[in-house]
Motif scaffolding. Structure first.
Motif, PDB file in Angstrom:
ATOM      1  N   ASP A  90       0.814  -1.216   0.000  1.00 36.41           N
ATOM      2  CA  ASP A  90       0.000   0.000   0.000  1.00 36.41           C
ATOM      3  C   ASP A  90       0.849   1.268   0.000  1.00 36.41           C
ATOM      4  OD1 ASP A  90      -2.326  -1.370  -0.153  1.00 36.41           O
ATOM      5  OD2 ASP A  90      -3.072  -0.857   1.851  1.00 36.41           O
ATOM      6  N   GLN A 111     -10.632   1.256 -12.472  1.00 39.08           N
ATOM      7  CA  GLN A 111      -9.295   0.703 -12.321  1.00 39.08           C
ATOM      8  C   GLN A 111      -9.272  -0.753 -12.733  1.00 39.08           C
ATOM      9  OE1 GLN A 111      -8.854  -0.033  -8.331  1.00 39.08           O
ATOM     10  NE2 GLN A 111      -6.837  -0.993  -8.477  1.00 39.08           N
ATOM     11  N   GLN A 112      -8.261  -1.108 -13.489  1.00 42.66           N
ATOM     12  CA  GLN A 112      -7.940  -2.493 -13.789  1.00 42.66           C
ATOM     13  C   GLN A 112      -8.871  -3.203 -14.778  1.00 42.66           C
ATOM     14  OE1 GLN A 112      -5.423  -4.500 -14.172  1.00 42.66           O
ATOM     15  NE2 GLN A 112      -4.806  -4.170 -12.054  1.00 42.66           N
ATOM     16  N   LYS A 146      -0.947  -5.576 -10.246  1.00 43.72           N
ATOM     17  CA  LYS A 146      -1.133  -4.220  -9.739  1.00 43.72           C
ATOM     18  C   LYS A 146       0.081  -3.356 -10.041  1.00 43.72           C
ATOM     19  CE  LYS A 146      -2.322  -4.976  -5.368  1.00 43.72           C
ATOM     20  NZ  LYS A 146      -2.705  -4.641  -3.983  1.00 43.72           N
ATOM     21  N   THR A 173      -5.281   3.598 -10.524  1.00 44.39           N
ATOM     22  CA  THR A 173      -4.512   2.471 -10.015  1.00 44.39           C
ATOM     23  C   THR A 173      -4.884   2.230  -8.571  1.00 44.39           C
ATOM     24  OG1 THR A 173      -2.729   3.811  -9.109  1.00 44.39           O
ATOM     25  CG2 THR A 173      -2.534   3.211 -11.428  1.00 44.39           C
ATOM     26  N   HIS A 174      -4.379   1.141  -8.061  1.00 44.58           N
ATOM     27  CA  HIS A 174      -4.484   0.850  -6.637  1.00 44.58           C
ATOM     28  C   HIS A 174      -3.981   2.065  -5.839  1.00 44.58           C
ATOM     29  CE1 HIS A 174      -4.099  -1.397  -2.936  1.00 44.58           C
ATOM     30  NE2 HIS A 174      -2.797  -1.175  -2.893  1.00 44.58           N
ATOM     31  N   LYS A 215      -6.302   5.154  -6.005  1.00 42.77           N
ATOM     32  CA  LYS A 215      -7.479   4.854  -5.195  1.00 42.77           C
ATOM     33  C   LYS A 215      -7.204   5.155  -3.719  1.00 42.77           C
ATOM     34  CE  LYS A 215      -9.307   0.665  -4.804  1.00 42.77           C
ATOM     35  NZ  LYS A 215      -9.646  -0.708  -5.206  1.00 42.77           N
TER      36      LYS A 215
END
Lengths: 984, 434
Positions: free
Chosen positions: A833, B22-23, B131, B418-419, B422
């Protein structure tokens, strides 16, 4: 007749030595020999400075009785006429493992954290209780090798571990037994920075850990000696018992010499330091240690540079080491440093003479050389009344030579140890060198015998045809064979050399096997002169000058502080003033004097900075360059270690960082354990020594670490607490509770055991030391803040802090700063993260945020890393630039001194050719305190200087090889680019 | 808090226009797209200041100067005055999709055991939903050559585009080349076994070289007649001898480069690409003579030798380009997957060292496409080629201004979410109290 004398002497010696007064004897009758031996007419070195021509040395019962020009020789003396010969005290090697050897390397898998011993010190590498005498076993073969090299006495010990216990001073006396030859069975005590090969205990895993361990050992000994321990510790008891003994410390290089000395200073110990041969590079600092040294002579061999591709693997530093190292003894002597030589580090003792002669060739004074082999080691070992000279009462340990002992041609005839003769070369062998006419098998050959008296060489010719020949000469017998190269016909001759006359004759075996006789008659004592290799060899090669530091890109002259006026620059102040266009900056005496428009130069050098950008030097909060160790991973807490102890001012990364505009860095301990070690904050003053790099009055910092590394998640290691984040918290609480209790006890005035680790942790509790903590996920970040709050202090900086954005509000409330990567992620599970918006988010909440490197490559372009915060999160250019200047300075508590362009601050400046946040910008000049340490034009000069010096040295080495010298294949020294994870 | 609100505004501005989640891969291009007014960087060295770019059915149909043309705008019109349009950047020699988290073994799929593995194919392990790959796209990198690592012959690479449901959809060029790690004349001391640290001459080098030679010879001989028994690794090698596959030889030292090129040429390998090439600048004649192009080592590295110029890694591509060598950039090395997103900045860095800006761009577009053999469809903004391109707010080679607003792969508008974006939005929202 001669043989009889020889035999007699031999018998006589044995009788002397085996006469132990109170021992019964059943093998025969018990009798004594009180005869004397008198050596007359010798050039006699009583000491290196007391030389007697035509002197007499009188010995009896293994000792010197009298020495001088007119010695009364008693009737019961054996006389040895040494006309034309020399006598020297034999050499002493103070650093050896003779007769003791190294213990075997222990094998095993996985780390071992605790000691497996009991009743001893907690660390297995501390073994002061070891006594070499317990393992000592006299080795005749090795003794013979050492005697051949001129040694009579060696000081030996168990060459293993950090504290190694006591040594044995032993005479290399084959004829006696240990009762005779052991001069001292607890001669000195030994220390080093190297762990025992016989133990797998992890701690210390680093040099700085070794230093901390030694410090703790000494203070524990003091504490133990005052009777404070309730348990028995045989290691400390031995250390206490040995307190009065001389201490020898094997350091091994110029940096470690100073490190050993630093430990010694703390405990009022004067170590005799075993150096590394590179002391000439830091001679001022070595001098300042005020220590005595033991110096190995393992000068590097030239590199074989005949393969031009392989040359690429060599650095200028390595080539210079080959070129300059032979000057080490000379430089040490010239600087008044007292030292002994040792055979340690040489492959075999027979290399010793050649190496020593090389040192002399490179300027070492012969008297100094002799002192370093005789009286100095004797005095170092506090045995000057027994060995090291030939004054009456000393052991009869001496050499008989054909001439000056430091002349290449000189032959060592005899090495007497404790009055026992050891023949190395027969001194009575006749000199047969000359030009002969040899008649054999009806032909008349020309024979030339040249070379050394004891090892002559032959050359055989028939008219102009050269024959290949082989000559052996020993015990007055000569064997000569020569072969016609075309027909392969071999003639073999053998003869005894008569003591008188100019010819010899003997048996001849003709090529066809027929046996005849031959005669050789000396026509002349002269041999045709060839410009011998020896002569060419007698001149030292040119020695290239040292630079600061003594590696590529070092300065030939240390740069000096200047007063400079930068005219008309775009000035990035990193202050409220923001970015000022067309502005002047005046620096004076290392400080920023004025910032403004149209400033007067006031005599300063003017640099036109039109179109250029001037910024404060970049500050890197998290660096691992310029150090020789990074992690002490042997314990889960290592607050006792300090990076300040292990700085490496020669790391080329210092220069490369300067070329990227970096001026100040915090070298952090790595992340191998929850409580790491103390930091060093340095300025990148390339060319200075370790002390010169350290910031004066530096704020105190320590590295902590959280996450996968401290849990050892990515290593095959499952034994060390903690293995979970839950454990990490408890570890901190436990340590801080203990530190608190320690501090209370200390402050109460009660007796306490000094514990360096606890001292450092108490500094944290008392607000005197700041934590920079390696951190990843939000849970652990929050945890550490809570632990700190519980103990009433604040975390100063979270470094890495990749999930800082998730707890930015809590961080703000706690008052901690964040020093992060611009865009790293996905390298570990805990960075899933991690987002490049982290810096922007934390900044937006008012947290002081910095961008750091943790990487010697990225450190060279931190400006670009800062610029990424414009892309990721929309920071302004002004704010982005602060991420690498004033903000890290604030985090380091140095914002009153560095980090911005403000009057009164240090003149640590960088001149860029473009907006420093642009990927297109390049550093043109980097200054620290008004001194230019990097300049793009000067860099060009350095490049060409490196090229030409490399070429010069390569040519010299090619010549060495062509001249038949031994060479080694090029090796590339591994430069470890450290990061947090590096275990070293 | 004011600051926070500003950032939130930026969040909405930057990504609000794009509606694609996303994705989730974008669908086929249905409508014609016209981009007006952007500075078009063609990728082959030319620039059109005020351009008109039109594409439909995934192909570019017009790239012209907007100031002089009369062509009508069609379909969705994107007004991009002051912005820049670029061909999608290409990442050669990449392990994207073959690994996710470096430290987690279970996620690593790039290094098979064994030393001669030409039959090992990266394509089928390529995770189109990585990812990490997703985080690369918003910087303009839209294509990559997915390459196995390890061993002597690591395996066979394939070229993919970065917006797909699965590897089959992602495929641009299958099994384009074989990757060979050339042995080194020097090797590291095994210090953990008590050998001294540092590098020393590799005594096994001649033997290792011989092994490679022999393997290639065997493969070639095997291909001459129909096989009695199938040999998968020899089968995989066949394309090398007729030029349908390239041999990517990974090596850095001058001697190794000479040995590699000489050996491979003598062994009948038709097309060679050098990967790494730290000392390639010393042998440019040899490279040119043998038509060897170079995927130069990551620009952002420290010099290999202490005495090297501090900026040698920065200028290696320049030294090669100057001598007429075909060069493209790549970013293999430490943390290579996540670092791929900095590819444009590697090119940008060269400009600071003196390379022409459009030339630097070419090293991650046209040259890369040419070396990988996909230049017929990718690498430049030219009519007839795939509409794989993006629009950036500013100069995409400078991190300050590389801000994508649109990106298209084969005409499909892909998500720039993207992750990471977000999480960014999520936490900015948290702090702004929304």
């Amino acid at each position: 007749m001669k043989k009889v004398t020889f035999l007699f002497i031999l018998l006589f010696c044995i009788t002397i030595i085996s006469a132990q007064d109170y021992f019964p004897k059943n093998e025969g009758v018990k009798e004594e020999n009180n005869n004397y031996t008198a050596f007359t007419n010798a050039t006699l070195y009583v000491t290196p400075t007391q030389v007697i021509k035509n002197g007499t040395l009188l010995i009896q019962k293994g000792k010197v009785v009298a020495v001088g020009k007119s010695v009364t020789i008693p009737e019961n003396s054996i006389r040895v006429d040494l006309k034309g010969k020399f006598i020297y005290p034999s050499f002493i090697d103070p650093y050896s493992d003779f007769g003791v050897g190294k213990p075997e390397k222990v094998k095993g898998r996985g780390p071992q954290y605790e000691s497996k011993r009991s009743g001893f010190y907690w660390n297995e590498h501390i073994m002061p209780e070891n006594n070499a005498i317990d393992k000592f076993e006299y080795q005749k073969k090795k003794a013979a090798d050492l005697r051949k090299a001129g040694f009579g006495v060696v000081n030996t010990h168990i060459m293993d571990g950090i504290a190694r216990g006591t040594g044995v001073l032993v005479a290399l006396n084959d004829d006696g037994n240990d009762a005779d030859r052991i001069i001292d069975d607890r001669s000195v005590q030994y220390f080093s920075f190297s762990k025992s090969v016989a133990s797998r205990q992890s701690y210390p895993s680093s040099l700085m850990g070794g230093m901390a361990l030694l410090r703790q050992m000494y203070s524990d000994a003091e504490w133990y000696a005052s009777g404070n321990s309730t348990t028995k510790d045989r290691s400390l008891e031995a250390l206490i018992a040995n307190r009065k003994l001389v201490s020898i410390f094997e350091a091994g290089n110029k940096g470690n010499d100073q490190r050993a000395d630093k430990i010694g200073d703390k405990f009022n110990l004067n170590y005799i330091i075993v150096g590394g041969g590179d002391e000439y590079e830091s001679i001022e600092n070595i001098k300042a240690t005020n220590a005595k040294y033991i110096i190995p002579l393992d000068f590097p061999e030239a590199y074989d540079v005949s393969d031009p591709y392989a040359v690429n693997y060599l650095t200028l530093e390595q080539m210079r080491a080959w070129n300059q190292a032979p000057t080490n003894p000379k430089v040490l002597s010239e600087n008044g440093i007292v030292y002994s030589f040792t055979t340690y580090k040489l492959k075999k003792p027979s290399e010793f003479k050649a190496k020593l002669l090389k040192a002399i060739k490179y300027g070492l004074d012969k008297t100094k050389a002799l002192e370093s082999l005789t009286i100095i080691p004797a005095q170092m070992l506090q045995q000057g009344n027994k060995i090291g000279s030939l004054q009456p009462g000393r052991y009869a340990n001496f050499l008989i030579t054909s001439g000056d002992v430091f002349d290449k041609k000189t032959v060592l005839y005899e090495n007497w140890v404790q009055g026992n003769k050891n023949v190395i070369n027969n001194k009575d062998q006749k000199d047969i060198r000359g030009t002969y006419s040899l008649s054999a098998g009806g032909k008349n050959f020309d024979l030339i015998i040249s070379g050394e008296v004891s090892k002559p060489k032959s050359e055989v010719k028939l008219d102009t045809v050269k024959y290949s020949s082989k000559l052996k000469y020993s015990e007055n017998w000569i064997t000569l064979s020569f072969t016609d190269k075309t027909s392969n016909d071999t003639y073999q001759t053998t003869a005894i050399i008569p003591s008188e006359g100019e010819s010899f004759s003997g048996k001849l075996v003709l090529p066809n096997g027929a046996i005849r006789s031959f005669t050789a008659t000396r026509k002349s004592l002269d041999v045709p002169e060839k410009k011998s290799k020896d002569e060419k060899d007698s001149i030292a090669l040119e020695v290239v000058p040292l630079t600061y530091p003594n590696v590529g890109y070092g300065f030939s002259v240390k740069p000096i502080q200047q007063n400079i006026l930068f005219k008309n620059a775009t000035v990035w102040t990193s202050e409220a003033e923001g970015i000022l266009s067309q502005t002047d900056v005046l620096i004076k005496n290392g400080k920023i004097d004025k910032v403004g428009k149209n400033l007067n130069a006031e005599g300063a050098t003017i640099i036109d900075a039109t179109g250029k950008h001037l910024t404060a030097g970049i500050v890197d909060e998290h660096s691992h360059i310029a150090t020789s160790s990074i992690n002490e991973s042997g314990h889960n807490s290592s607050a006792e270690v300090s990076i300040e102890d292990v700085l490496n001012p020669e790391d080329i990364n210092i220069y490369r960082n300067l070329a990227g505009g970096v001026t100040t860095i915090q070298i952090l301990h790595g992340s191998a354990n929850p409580i790491g070690g103390r930091s060093a904050i340095i300025k990148l003053k390339w060319g200075n020594d370790a002390n010169g790099l350290l910031l004066n009055n530096s704020p105190k910092f320590i590295k902590f670490a959280l996450g996968e590394n401290v849990k050892q998640s990515n290593r095959q290691s499952f034994d060390r607490f903690p293995q979970t984040r839950m454990g990490v918290e408890q570890l901190y609480i436990n340590y801080f509770n203990r530190a608190k209790e320690y501090d209370i006890k200390k402050k109460s005035g009660k007796a306490y055991r000094y514990d360096e680790e606890m001292e450092v942790l108490a500094e944290i509790l008392n607000g005197e030391r700041f934590i920079s903590c390696h951190s990843y996920v939000q849970s652990e970040i929050n945890m550490l803040m809570k632990v700190a709050e519980r103990f009433n202090f604040r975390i100063n900086t979270f470094t890495h802090i990749l999930e800082g954005y998730k707890v930015a509000d809590k961080m703000k409330k706690h008052g901690v700063g964040g020093s992060t990567f611009s865009d790293w992620w996905a390298y570990k599970y805990e960075v899933n993260d991690a987002i490049p918006y982290n810096a922007a988010i934390m900044s937006s909440l008012g947290i002081t945020v910095a961008i750091n490197s943790d990487d010697s490559e990225m450190a060279r372009r931190l400006n670009q890393e800062a610029a990424k915060s414009i892309k990721y999160g929309g920071m302004t250019e002004e704010d982005a630039w602060k991420l690498v200047t004033i903000n890290p300075a604030i985090l380091l508590h140095l914002d009153n001194r560095i980090g911005s362009i403000k009057e009164g601050k240090d003149a640590d400046l960088v001149l860029w050719n473009d907006n420093p946040l642009s990927v297109y910008a390049k550093v043109e000049m980097t200054l620290i305190e008004g001194t230019v340490y990097f300049d793009i034009d000067n860099d060009k000069q350095k490049r060409s200087a490196i090229k030409s010096e490399r070429n010069k040295l390569i040519k010299m080495m090619l010549k060495e090889k062509a001249g038949g010298k031994k060479t080694q294949s090029p090796k590339k020294e591994e430069h470890i680019n450290f990061n947090c994870e590096t275990i070293n | 808090m004011k600051k926070v609100q500003q950032y939130i505004l930026l969040v909405t501005l930057g990504f609000g226009l794009s509606t694609i989640a996303q994705q989730t891969p974008a669908g086929e291009q249905k409508e014609v797209v016209t981009i007006v007014g952007a500075t078009a960087h063609i990728g082959n060295g030319t620039v059109i200041k005020n351009s008109l770019v039109i594409f439909e059915n995934g192909k570019i149909t017009f790239v012209v100067d907007a100031t002089t043309t009369k062509i009508p705008y069609r379909g969705t019109v994107i007004y991009a005055q002051g912005k820049h349009v670029y061909p999608g950047f290409i990442a050669p020699n990449s392990t994207l999709g073959l690994g996710e988290v470096d430290a987690v073994r279970a996620t690593r799929d790039y290094d098979e055991i064994g030393s001669m593995n030409p039959h090992i194919r990266s394509l089928i392990a390529y995770n189109a939903e990585s990812k990490v790959t997703e985080s690369i796209r918003p910087n303009g990198i839209l294509l990559g050559q997915i390459t196995p690592r390890g061993g002597t012959i690591s395996g066979t690479s394939s070229i993919v585009q970065f917006d797909a449901w699965n590897w089959e959809d992602a495929l641009v060029k299958e099994d384009d080349g074989i990757h060979l790690n050339w042995p080194n004349t020097y090797k590291r001391g095994r210090w953990w076994l008590g050998e001294p640290r540092g590098y020393k001459p590799n005594k096994d080098y001649p033997e290792q070289l011989e092994k490679i030679k022999s393997f290639i010879k065997q493969a070639e001989a095997y291909g001459k007649t129909p096989a009695d028994s199938q040999n998968e690794s020899f089968d995989a090698m066949q394309g090398l001898f007729n030029g349908s596959k390239k041999m990517y030889v990974h090596t850095n030292g001058e001697k190794e480069i000479i040995d590699a090129i000489t050996t491979l040429k003598e062994s009948g390998v038709q097309r060679i690409v050098l990967v790494g090439g730290y000392e390639a600048y010393k042998v440019t004649n040899l490279l040119n003579k043998n038509n060897v192009s170079v995927l130069i080592q990551r620009v952002h590295t420290t010099p290999s030798n202490a005495d090297d110029d501090y900026d040698l890694p920065y200028k290696l591509p320049i030294l090669l380009v100057e001598k007429g060598v075909l060069v493209a950039l790549q970013s293999s090395g430490k943390m290579e997957r996540m670092n791929t997103r900095n590819l444009p900045f590697l090119a940008g860095h060269l400009v600071g060292q003196g390379m022409d800006k459009e030339m630097a761009l070419q090293l991650i577009t046209y040259n890369a496409a040419k070396i990988l053999g996909i230049d017929k469809d990718y690498g430049t903004l030219e009519v007839g080629k795939s509409a794989t391109l993006f629009i950036s707010e500013g100069d995409a080679l400078d991190m300050k201004t590389n801000l994508l607003t649109y990106a298209f792969i084969d005409g499909r508008e892909i998500s720039l979410e993207t992750h990471q974006t977000k999480l960014w939005k999520r936490y900015m929202k948290k702090y702004s109290g929304e």
